[in-house]
Design a protein around this motif. Structure first.
Motif, short mmCIF file in Angstrom:
data_model
loop_
_atom_site.label_atom_id
_atom_site.label_comp_id
_atom_site.label_asym_id
_atom_site.label_seq_id
_atom_site.Cartn_x
_atom_site.Cartn_y
_atom_site.Cartn_z
N ILE A 297 0.89 -1.16 0.00
CA ILE A 297 0.00 0.00 0.00
C ILE A 297 0.93 1.22 0.00
CG2 ILE A 297 -2.10 -1.03 0.88
CD1 ILE A 297 -1.22 -0.11 3.70
N TYR A 298 0.56 2.21 -0.79
CA TYR A 298 1.49 3.28 -1.11
C TYR A 298 1.37 4.48 -0.18
CZ TYR A 298 1.57 0.29 -5.18
OH TYR A 298 1.67 -0.81 -5.99
N TYR A 299 2.52 5.01 0.23
CA TYR A 299 2.51 6.23 1.03
C TYR A 299 1.91 7.36 0.21
CZ TYR A 299 5.70 4.16 4.47
OH TYR A 299 6.27 3.38 5.43
N HIS B 38 4.35 7.33 -8.79
CA HIS B 38 5.44 7.34 -9.76
C HIS B 38 5.54 5.97 -10.42
CE1 HIS B 38 7.77 5.16 -6.84
NE2 HIS B 38 7.73 6.16 -5.98
N GLY C 75 7.41 3.46 -9.98
CA GLY C 75 7.54 2.31 -9.08
C GLY C 75 6.17 1.80 -8.62
N HIS C 76 5.27 2.73 -8.30
CA HIS C 76 3.92 2.32 -7.88
C HIS C 76 3.17 1.66 -9.03
CE1 HIS C 76 4.59 6.06 -5.24
NE2 HIS C 76 4.76 5.02 -4.47
N ASP D 138 -1.27 3.81 2.17
CA ASP D 138 -0.72 3.75 3.52
C ASP D 138 -0.70 5.21 4.01
OD1 ASP D 138 0.75 3.18 5.77
OD2 ASP D 138 2.47 2.31 4.72
N TRP E 121 4.46 0.68 10.33
CA TRP E 121 4.58 -0.60 9.62
C TRP E 121 3.68 -1.68 10.18
CZ3 TRP E 121 5.97 -2.31 5.06
CH2 TRP E 121 6.75 -1.48 4.26
N GLY F 119 8.67 -4.14 -3.42
CA GLY F 119 9.96 -3.71 -3.95
C GLY F 119 11.07 -4.19 -3.01
N ASP G 256 13.32 -2.74 -1.46
CA ASP G 256 13.59 -1.91 -0.29
C ASP G 256 12.71 -2.25 0.90
OD1 ASP G 256 11.56 -0.98 -2.05
OD2 ASP G 256 11.39 0.83 -0.85
N TRP H 93 14.42 -2.12 -8.78
CA TRP H 93 14.07 -0.71 -8.94
C TRP H 93 14.40 -0.22 -10.34
CZ3 TRP H 93 14.00 3.70 -5.04
CH2 TRP H 93 13.18 3.34 -3.96
N TRP H 94 13.60 0.73 -10.79
CA TRP H 94 13.85 1.38 -12.08
C TRP H 94 14.68 2.64 -11.87
CZ3 TRP H 94 12.67 -0.47 -16.79
CH2 TRP H 94 11.76 -1.52 -16.86
N1 MSP Z 1 3.93 2.24 2.44
C1 MSP Z 1 5.03 1.38 2.23
C2 MSP Z 1 4.57 -0.02 1.91
C3 MSP Z 1 3.69 -0.64 2.94
S1 MSP Z 1 3.15 -2.23 2.46
C4 MSP Z 1 2.42 -2.87 3.78
C5 MSP Z 1 5.88 1.92 1.08
N2 MSP Z 1 5.29 2.76 0.26
S2 MSP Z 1 6.02 3.51 -0.95
O1 MSP Z 1 5.01 4.30 -1.57
O2 MSP Z 1 7.17 4.23 -0.49
O3 MSP Z 1 6.62 2.47 -1.92
C6 MSP Z 1 5.84 1.54 -2.54
C7 MSP Z 1 6.59 0.67 -3.52
O4 MSP Z 1 7.17 1.44 -4.58
C8 MSP Z 1 7.72 -0.13 -2.90
O5 MSP Z 1 7.50 -1.50 -3.21
C9 MSP Z 1 8.96 0.36 -3.61
O6 MSP Z 1 9.88 -0.66 -3.82
C10 MSP Z 1 8.39 0.83 -4.92
N3 MSP Z 1 9.29 1.75 -5.60
C11 MSP Z 1 9.64 3.00 -5.22
N4 MSP Z 1 10.52 3.50 -6.15
C12 MSP Z 1 10.76 2.57 -7.11
C13 MSP Z 1 11.49 2.55 -8.30
N5 MSP Z 1 12.24 3.55 -8.70
N6 MSP Z 1 11.39 1.43 -9.07
C14 MSP Z 1 10.56 0.38 -8.73
N7 MSP Z 1 9.86 0.38 -7.62
C15 MSP Z 1 10.04 1.39 -6.71
O7 MSP Z 1 7.03 1.54 0.99
#
Ligand code: MSP
Length: 527
Positions: A10-12, A18, A20-21, A49, A226, A258, A260, A289-290
């Motif tokens: 779930i995304y912040y 972007h 990655g999402h 998130d 988390w 991802g 990270d 990661w990209w």
């Molecule tokens: N909120 C947490 C996840 C909680 S899950 C219970 C989080 N959110 S995030 O928005 O920061 O990142 C979400 C996803 O985006 C992660 O899986 C991360 O690896 C991915 N990416 C962020 N930048 C990226 C790239 N440049 N390339 C590919 N994926 C990347 O972490």
């Protein structure tokens, strides 16, 4: 047939979506569409998130109330799901009452099983990563101490609750011994090394922060973001109720994440679950990661790729295809628009599109626009056939059936790259076949000649091949593949895996061909 529960992180909501999402969400959609096509019961979930220090700081920087801010930002992610062509069954927000209830119930369960105690945290915290780091993991730099990810850290001293993570070392190592639970293998090894090096108890509440889920029964503590966030995977199944969905989907969970956020999903999460007397995830797959044109994407460099702009410029399906064709899932990759355009012009427009177009043009020119009618058994084995031995109509027609099992295995391993590589071979085979067969020459002999029959059989074989390729590619490019199938007289709906190789009715009128993938002139998206 087993159910499939597929999740994205779930995304912040501290910023807009972007690449990655977009990437993980599409990966989950591909798996969900494939599983539905295979006739499985699927639950595919994504969401946002919304708690924690990072989000609270962004709201403050915008001069907005936290709730109003997350309401606004979450919508950008909902919108992304739509323009990414994704079909989740649920979209969870961690500020929803159902989630607050689930997270508090999990907390109470961990407390009841003796896994939580009150203490005080003294150490480093990186708000950007929302992570606590032990001193030994920090790196020294010109700007002072940094997290191993490069995020700035601050010294924190506060009373907090701890989770007895140290207790779970042995059960975790046993869990990693089960087949397929962490992929790729390198990430499994990384996790095992980390756990073998010893586990410290984990701080799971914050008392200097207000933007979070209140710790049950404690006035001045909110949950560490988390433990709140990970619980989302249970919330959507109806936890803490012992629902039908919990029974049906929980044992079949696949978390795509991802690299990270590996540790959170392969160490903390299974430990929380086991401590709450639930089974750990069936599988966690961590992708790479990209970068963009060789550089890390970051706000400060101003090179963050907006997936919406990409979709507007190139169309959603080609972008979806490219991301998984270009880089092996699990590896890091570099995004270049030039390579995307080459892929569209070469493989999609030039390869698949052209094969369909050439075939349909001949069907319209020589067969009055109707699918070929084959009398008796296929005759393309005849000695007089202009194609080489290894390139027979029979082989072309049943190519997809022949590699169906292998493709099924690849998708179940999330090996999108090898899957698409194999499909690209099928497209190549079709183009080689039509070029060698030269049906345009065979047609010159006219009806009633063996050449004419060969032409009909050849076109028929290619129609089967293209139809089957459209099914194979459907999870990656759903809209284009449905359009492709419609041009072959198939129903405009999601296909089934078992439709591969099914017979195409002869004498069926086909619409006039129109290109599904257009060639494009290269002009990069503005930064
Ligand atoms: N909120 C947490 C996840 C909680 S899950 C219970 C989080 N959110 S995030 O928005 O920061 O990142 C979400 C996803 O985006 C992660 O899986 C991360 O690896 C991915 N990416 C962020 N930048 C990226 C790239 N440049 N390339 C590919 N994926 C990347 O972490």
């Amino acid at each position: 047939m087993a159910a499939e529960y597929i999740t994205t992180p779930i995304y912040y909501v501290n910023d807009r979506p972007h690449l990655g999402h977009f990437y993980t969400t599409v990966a989950a959609d591909i798996l969900a569409r494939w599983a539905r096509m295979r006739g499985k019961k699927v639950k595919f979930v994504t969401g946002t998130d919304e708690h924690g220090a990072k989000v609270a700081q962004s709201a403050e920087a915008q001069g907005m109330d936290s709730q109003a801010y997350v309401d606004k930002m979450s919508d950008f992610f909902r919108e992304m799901v739509v323009y990414a062509g994704c079909t989740p069954d649920d979209f969870i927000r961690t500020t929803e009452p159902r989630h607050i209830k689930a997270a508090q119930a999990l907390w109470e369960k961990l407390e009841a099983t003796g896994n939580i105690y009150l203490g005080a945290y003294k150490g480093w915290y990186a708000t950007r990563d929302e992570a606590f780091y032990p001193e030994k993991e920090l790196i020294d730099s010109d700007q002072g101490k940094l997290a191993p990810t490069g995020a700035p850290v601050e010294w924190v001293e506060e009373p907090c609750y701890f989770f007895r993570l140290s207790r779970w070392q042995k059960p975790l190592l046993d869990y990693y011994g089960q087949p397929d639970v962490i992929a790729p293998e390198s990430r499994r090894n990384e996790t095992i090394r980390f756990v073998e090096s010893g586990l410290e108890d984990l701080a799971i509440s914050r008392s200097r922060l207000q933007w979070g889920i209140p710790v049950p029964g404690v006035a001045d503590h909110v949950m560490y973001v988390w433990i709140d966030a990970l619980t989302n995977y249970l919330t959507v199944l109806g936890y803490p109720q012992d629902t039908q969905e919990m029974k049906e989907f929980w044992p079949h969970s696949l978390h795509l994440v991802g690299k990270d956020i590996l540790r959170f999903h392969t160490v903390y999460w299974p430990a929380f679950l086991m401590a709450a007397e639930l089974s750990p995830p069936r599988r966690v797959f961590a992708h790479g990661w990209w970068t963009r044109e060789g550089q890390k994407m970051s706000k400060s460099l101003g090179n963050v790729l907006d997936p919406k702009e990409l979709v507007v410029q190139y169309g959603v399906d080609p972008v979806r295809y490219f991301l998984f064709r270009q880089v092996r899932f699990g590896h890091d990759g570099d995004f270049s628009e030039k390579t995307l355009v080459q892929c569209i012009n070469g493989e999609l427009a030039g390869g698949l599109g052209n094969l369909l177009h050439r075939t349909l043009t001949l069907v319209h020119r020589h067969l009055a626009g109707c699918t070929p009618v084959i009398a008796g058994s296929p005759r393309s084995q005849q000695d007089s056939s202009p194609v080489s031995d290894e390139l027979r109509g029979e082989k072309v027609r049943s190519w997809a059936q022949w590699c169906q099992k292998e493709l099924e295995h690849l998708i179940q391993q999330q090996d999108f790259f090898s899957y698409l590589e194999r499909v690209a071979q099928g497209i190549h085979l079709g183009n080689q076949y039509i070029t060698q067969l030269a049906p345009w020459d065979l047609a010159k002999k006219g009806p009633g000649t063996p050449e004419w029959d060969q032409m009909i059989e050849g076109l028929n074989s290619i129609l089967y091949l293209v139809r089957d390729i459209a099914i194979l590619l459907y999870p990656f490019m759903p809209h284009s593949c449905v359009r492709l199938m419609a041009q072959l007289g198939q129903k405009e709906q999601a296909p089934l895996w078992e439709d591969i190789g099914s017979s195409i009715q002869g004498g069926m009128p086909l619409p006039k061909p129109s290109p599904v993938f257009a060639k494009i002139d290269f002009s990069p998206v503005e930064e």
